[in-house]
Scaffold this active site. Structure first.
Site, PDB file in Angstrom:
ATOM      1  N   LYS A   5     -34.357  48.337   6.783  1.00  0.00           N
ATOM      2  CA  LYS A   5     -32.985  48.269   7.295  1.00  0.00           C
ATOM      3  C   LYS A   5     -32.114  47.447   6.352  1.00  0.00           C
ATOM      4  CE  LYS A   5     -30.270  47.662  11.448  1.00  0.00           C
ATOM      5  NZ  LYS A   5     -30.119  47.020  12.733  1.00  0.00           N
ATOM      6  N   GLY A  22     -26.416  34.318  22.829  1.00  0.00           N
ATOM      7  CA  GLY A  22     -25.448  35.042  22.016  1.00  0.00           C
ATOM      8  C   GLY A  22     -24.855  36.209  22.787  1.00  0.00           C
ATOM      9  N   ASN A  28     -17.744  53.942   6.358  1.00  0.00           N
ATOM     10  CA  ASN A  28     -18.985  54.277   5.635  1.00  0.00           C
ATOM     11  C   ASN A  28     -18.890  55.589   4.858  1.00  0.00           C
ATOM     12  OD1 ASN A  28     -19.833  51.993   6.898  1.00  0.00           O
ATOM     13  ND2 ASN A  28     -21.390  52.961   8.189  1.00  0.00           N
ATOM     14  N   ASN A  86     -30.096  41.029  11.825  1.00  0.00           N
ATOM     15  CA  ASN A  86     -30.179  41.868  10.625  1.00  0.00           C
ATOM     16  C   ASN A  86     -30.769  41.052   9.488  1.00  0.00           C
ATOM     17  OD1 ASN A  86     -29.045  44.316  11.387  1.00  0.00           O
ATOM     18  ND2 ASN A  86     -26.955  43.560  11.113  1.00  0.00           N
TER      19      ASN A  86
HETATM   20  O1  KPL Z   1     -26.189  48.944  10.251  1.00  0.00           O
HETATM   21  C1  KPL Z   1     -25.088  49.211   9.858  1.00  0.00           C
HETATM   22  C2  KPL Z   1     -24.055  48.166  10.002  1.00  0.00           C
HETATM   23  O2  KPL Z   1     -22.898  48.461  10.168  1.00  0.00           O
HETATM   24  O3  KPL Z   1     -24.441  46.988   9.943  1.00  0.00           O
HETATM   25  C3  KPL Z   1     -24.812  50.540   9.205  1.00  0.00           C
HETATM   26  C4  KPL Z   1     -26.092  51.337   9.136  1.00  0.00           C
HETATM   27  C5  KPL Z   1     -24.277  50.321   7.840  1.00  0.00           C
HETATM   28  C6  KPL Z   1     -23.886  51.386  10.031  1.00  0.00           C
HETATM   29  O4  KPL Z   1     -22.580  50.991   9.975  1.00  0.00           O
END
Ligand code: KPL
Length: 306
Positions: A183, A8, A201, A102
């Site tokens: 997270k 990736g 944000n 994530n």
């Molecule tokens: O981790 C993030 C993302 O953009 O995925 C945050 C913490 C929201 C920062 O932009």
């Protein structure tokens, strides 16, 4: 010699390649070919090509290669399993994997399916791509590594040392599941809302959105409690999660969250990896997930236009 394969060539993949190549044989693997000098160009124009190969999945399949010590999967969450499937035949099934996604979707699935050790990494390193021309290391952060069942602490320690030596400060931890869910909780409170409304944000603090953030956090906090996940700031309950979310909003006020970038680029989002496990957990524990479900539905509509 330790060999790292990185699947990736996104921002984190290229940051890893750039950092590891000077200390270990490294291969950056993508679906399509990427000129080597472009893969490793930083904003400063510095190029480090020592020990780095830039390969396509097809080239990996057709050549003979020394088995890698680690295969890092740095794709988006929903692409991790197919990325692994694309190279699984070319590596021994005992090869350690490192998942950089994530959310909490790819991690439990691949941990269950892969015969070898599976480490998970969560990082606050900031990096972004500038087209095909390179990666910018935008902010120094910290990386935590561990496995979901705490069976591979020596391997996690070795990886943390290698990353630290490569200039990416890292620590091996025994609570990576907690950290991934923490997270995920923050991402769930910020990413869908900014992606749907097309705002940075920091704008979530305004009157138009702050109530919605609180409504999301209320559902998320109950799910975290049921999952046994404590807020990283040590506090208990909804207020602790809310304080954490507002802190991250403040720290990243000018950021375009990753999910907003995906929506703007008409890519699929990571909603399945971020909202999916929360909604599923709420169902399992008989908790309310109305607000989370609405966000998921709205994102699905946006994705349908992709
Ligand atoms: O981790 C993030 C993302 O953009 O995925 C945050 C913490 C929201 C920062 O932009």
């Amino acid at each position: 010699m330790t060999t790292h394969w990185i699947l990736g060539p996104g921002a984190i993949g290229r940051l890893l390649a750039h950092s590891l190549a000077p200390i270990a044989a490294t291969a950056l693997v993508g679906r399509r070919s990427l000129p080597e000098q472009q893969a490793l160009t930083t904003l400063e124009g510095e190029q480090r090509v020592q020990q780095l190969k830039v390969l396509t999945v097809a080239q990996l399949g057709s050549g003979t290669h020394e088995p890698p010590a680690f295969v890092h999967i740095t794709t988006k969450a929903m692409a991790a399993e197919s990325a692994l499937a694309g190279i699984a035949e070319t590596i021994p099934p005992t090869t350690p994997l490192v998942l950089w996604q994530n959310g909490f979707l790819a991690q439990p699935r691949i941990t269950q399916a892969w015969p070898g050790p599976v480490l998970c990494a969560t990082t606050t390193e900031g990096a972004y791509l500038v087209g095909d021309a390179g990666v910018v290391h935008a902010g120094r952060g910290h990386t935590y590594v561990g496995d979901l069942h705490n069976q591979h602490s020596d391997l996690a320690e070795a990886l943390a040392q290698a990353l630290t030596q490569a200039g990416l400060a890292a620590t091996a931890v025994s609570d990576i599941r907690q950290r991934l869910w923490q997270k995920l909780a923050v991402n769930a409170a910020i990413n869908p809302l900014v992606a749907i409304h097309g705002v940075r944000n920091g704008e979530l603090r305004g009157e138009a959105y702050s109530g919605h953030v609180e409504a999301v956090v209320k559902e998320v906090a109950a799910i975290m409690y049921a999952e046994g996940i404590q807020s990283p700031n040590g506090g208990e309950g909804e207020n602790a999660w809310l304080a954490l979310v507002w802190q991250v909003v403040k720290n990243t006020a000018n950021n375009k969250a990753s999910m907003l970038q995906d929506v703007e680029a008409k890519r699929l989002t990571e909603r399945g990896a971020i909202l999916g496990p929360l909604i599923e957990s709420a169902q399992r524990y008989g908790l309310v997930s109305k607000v989370l479900q609405e966000l998921d539905d709205e994102l699905a509509v946006l994705e349908a236009g992709c």
